[in-house]
Enzyme design. Structure first.
Site, mmCIF file in Angstrom:
data_model
loop_
_atom_site.group_PDB
_atom_site.id
_atom_site.type_symbol
_atom_site.label_atom_id
_atom_site.label_comp_id
_atom_site.label_asym_id
_atom_site.label_seq_id
_atom_site.Cartn_x
_atom_site.Cartn_y
_atom_site.Cartn_z
ATOM 1 C CB VAL A 33 10.888 -38.668 -47.541
ATOM 2 C CG1 VAL A 33 11.979 -39.442 -48.284
ATOM 3 C CG2 VAL A 33 11.302 -38.441 -46.087
ATOM 4 C CB CYS A 34 7.167 -38.372 -51.524
ATOM 5 S SG CYS A 34 6.601 -39.748 -50.491
ATOM 6 N N PRO A 35 8.863 -35.748 -52.195
ATOM 7 C CG PRO A 35 8.434 -33.645 -51.269
ATOM 8 C CD PRO A 35 8.135 -35.103 -51.095
#
Length: 187
Positions: A46-48
């Protein structure tokens, strides 16, 4: 988590920005709007998507006088490796702060102590270093850069127009409210 309307704590760290390692500190944001985007870890899922979404809005944020800092408990070296290996992360131009000791993450009260990772948290900080907005979601819920930009616009409007407030879903240029005794019960 009573951080709204409190000053950020002093910090110093090393970040990866524009192909270089740079020193950053709380002094760098004095007199400027800033956004701190905490995320659990590099090389995740999810972070990228979130950081790429913010990277797409970075030029607009800069035009509004807002500096962006992403923060995880990874090192600045890991940020560089991620930047070099991911097309999504490669487009990031803002500072990616390494916080391996967790000091900054703890300063913003968003450390998952049992894991040594940051929560998925965003903080909007005004030019006086005061936190004006924050959002924290659970691991699997990504944030939306469009909504972040909307919140920043509202925070800047309220700061520049004392006595006015922005209602739900307010967009720049729309009507605001001026709280008063006459308005009580009329909304």
């Amino acid at each position: 988590m009573a951080l709204i309307n409190t000053a950020i704590k002093p910090f110093k760290a090393t970040a990866f920005k524009d192909g270089e390692f740079v020193d950053v500190s709380s002094e760098d944001i004095k007199g400027k709007w800033a956004v701190f985007v905490f995320y659990p870890a590099d090389f995740t899922f999810v972070c990228p998507t979130e950081l790429g979404d913010i990277a797409d809005k970075y030029e607009e944020l800069q035009s509004r006088g807002v500096e962006v800092f992403s923060v995880s408990t990874d090192t600045h070296f890991t940020h560089k490796a991620w930047h070099d290996s991911s097309d999504t992360i490669n487009k990031i131009k803002f500072a990616m702060i390494g916080d391996p000791t967790g000091e900054i993450t703890r300063n913003f009260d968003c450390m998952r102590e049992t894991m040594g990772l940051a929560d998925r948290a965003t903080f909007v900080v005004d030019p006086e270093g005061i936190i004006q907005a924050m959002e924290i979601t659970s691991e699997g819920i990504g944030r939306d850069a469009d909504d972040l930009v909307r919140k920043i616009k509202a925070a800047q409007y309220v700061a520049n127009n004392p006595g006015e407030v922005c209602p739900a879903k307010w967009k720049e240029g729309e009507a605001t409210l001026a709280p008063s005794l006459d308005l009580v019960g009329k909304i």
